[in-house]
Design a protein around this motif. Structure first.
Motif, PDB file in Angstrom:
ATOM      1  N   THR A 197       0.832  -1.209   0.000  1.00 32.32           N
ATOM      2  CA  THR A 197       0.000   0.000   0.000  1.00 32.32           C
ATOM      3  C   THR A 197       0.862   1.252   0.000  1.00 32.32           C
ATOM      4  OG1 THR A 197      -1.730  -1.172   1.223  1.00 32.32           O
ATOM      5  CG2 THR A 197      -1.812   1.222   1.243  1.00 32.32           C
ATOM      6  N   TYR A 201       0.941   4.156  -3.027  1.00 34.72           N
ATOM      7  CA  TYR A 201       0.702   5.577  -2.755  1.00 34.72           C
ATOM      8  C   TYR A 201       1.941   6.409  -3.073  1.00 34.72           C
ATOM      9  CZ  TYR A 201      -3.849   5.134  -0.461  1.00 34.72           C
ATOM     10  OH  TYR A 201      -5.179   4.925  -0.194  1.00 34.72           O
ATOM     11  N   PHE A 259      -2.606   1.442 -10.250  1.00 37.50           N
ATOM     12  CA  PHE A 259      -3.796   1.485  -9.412  1.00 37.50           C
ATOM     13  C   PHE A 259      -4.776   0.374  -9.783  1.00 37.50           C
ATOM     14  CE2 PHE A 259      -8.096   2.901  -8.388  1.00 37.50           C
ATOM     15  CZ  PHE A 259      -7.949   3.209  -7.040  1.00 37.50           C
ATOM     16  N   GLN A 263      -5.194  -2.285  -6.724  1.00 36.25           N
ATOM     17  CA  GLN A 263      -6.166  -1.666  -5.832  1.00 36.25           C
ATOM     18  C   GLN A 263      -6.588  -2.605  -4.709  1.00 36.25           C
ATOM     19  OE1 GLN A 263      -9.977  -0.836  -7.723  1.00 36.25           O
ATOM     20  NE2 GLN A 263      -9.450  -2.173  -9.428  1.00 36.25           N
ATOM     21  N   ARG A 264      -6.580  -3.899  -4.948  1.00 38.20           N
ATOM     22  CA  ARG A 264      -6.968  -4.825  -3.874  1.00 38.20           C
ATOM     23  C   ARG A 264      -5.932  -4.820  -2.755  1.00 38.20           C
ATOM     24  NH1 ARG A 264      -4.984 -10.115  -3.694  1.00 38.20           N
ATOM     25  NH2 ARG A 264      -3.437 -10.648  -5.281  1.00 38.20           N
ATOM     26  N   ILE A 266      -4.293  -2.124  -1.880  1.00 37.20           N
ATOM     27  CA  ILE A 266      -4.566  -0.894  -1.138  1.00 37.20           C
ATOM     28  C   ILE A 266      -5.643  -1.150  -0.089  1.00 37.20           C
ATOM     29  CG2 ILE A 266      -5.413   1.470  -1.295  1.00 37.20           C
ATOM     30  CD1 ILE A 266      -4.248   1.652  -4.062  1.00 37.20           C
TER      31      ILE A 266
END
Length: 276
Positions: A197, A201, A259, A263-264, A266
């Motif tokens: 994560t 970011y 992304f 995304q999973r 994150i």
């Protein structure tokens, strides 16, 4: 049932309204300069020439060079961020040192400090060090768990480490592990979700850091993609809007792919760290 249909139709129209600028941007990338000002969303004469011409539009350079520069900068930032933030978070979550809660509060307070407040002092300091027109103003602060998102990353990782049972640390101590041994052998292997994560970011925020790149990078040879795109806009000549839209579309592809496919991670990282 009727209210449900009305809600869905309303949301559909709102979504299309919000997505229209993006759809127009994608459409403009395939339009000729003469057709850019037209109101039609679908190009009458779609062309791929904007992508080819825009890629070689900067004299002496191609956008391959600028993409390589951007990835070099971000990979340096990414590596130093993961190492420094995980170490600092481990210290706050596991070590007992004087004023630990006070220093952790100071770290959290920096989350409320606008970056514009420190912009001028930082520039003066880095200029005195001779770091202007290098990538050091971006990499060195992240080496010290600072830079873009540093405090947030520390908080995220601290929350995750606090959820790891301390019995694992005690068992490792019985086996003769030092604190660094506990960090490398126990904590770090368990920190994959929040570290992924943090990496996502960090990549996205530094990829979009146009202001920072604009302030510290002066020579075209070291330009990132965002700065290179700025060169398309010249007040003294006609702007090749088709090429600009085409290359700007290409420039968001890495961030979009990161992304989309991650995304999973994150969601998993934030959920496992107690952040919803």
């Amino acid at each position: 049932m009727k209210k449900k249909w009305i809600t869905h139709i309303t949301l559909l129209f709102v979504s299309l309204f919000m997505a229209y600028p993006i759809l127009w941007w994608v459409s403009a990338a395939f339009k000729t300069n003469e057709e850019i000002d037209s109101a039609n969303l679908i190009p009458h004469y779609p062309t791929l020439a904007n992508f080819a011409e825009g890629w070689f539009a900067i004299p002496g350079f191609t956008f391959t060079h600028f993409f390589v520069n951007t990835f070099e900068l971000i990979l340096g930032v990414l590596f130093t961020t993961l190492v420094s933030c995980s170490l600092v978070a481990f210290a706050f979550a596991r070590l007992d040192f004087p004023l630990r809660k006070f220093w952790f509060s100071i770290v959290l307070i920096t989350l409320m400090l606008p970056s514009q407040v420190t912009l001028v002092p930082q520039y003066d300091m880095f200029n005195a060090f001779g770091w202007v027109n290098t990538y050091l103003p971006f990499i060195v602060p992240h080496t010290l768990a600072g830079g873009i998102g540093g405090a947030f990353f520390i908080f995220l990782l601290v929350q995750f480490i606090r959820g790891i049972p301390k019995e694992l640390d005690e068992a490792a101590k019985i086996d003769g592990c030092s604190w660094f041994g506990i960090y490398f052998r126990i904590i770090l292997p368990l920190m994959k979700p929040p570290l992924v994560t943090v990496a996502i970011y960090c990549f996205l925020w530094n990829w979009d850091d146009f202001l920072g790149h604009l302030i510290y990078i002066n020579s075209v040879e070291k330009y990132t993609v965002g700065l290179a795109l700025k060169m398309f806009v010249d007040a003294n000549s006609a702007v090749p809007w088709g090429q600009l839209f085409a290359i700007s579309l290409v420039s968001v592809i890495p961030a979009f792919l990161i992304f989309f496919f991650a995304q999973r991670y994150i969601v998993e990282g934030e959920a496992s760290s107690g952040l919803k």
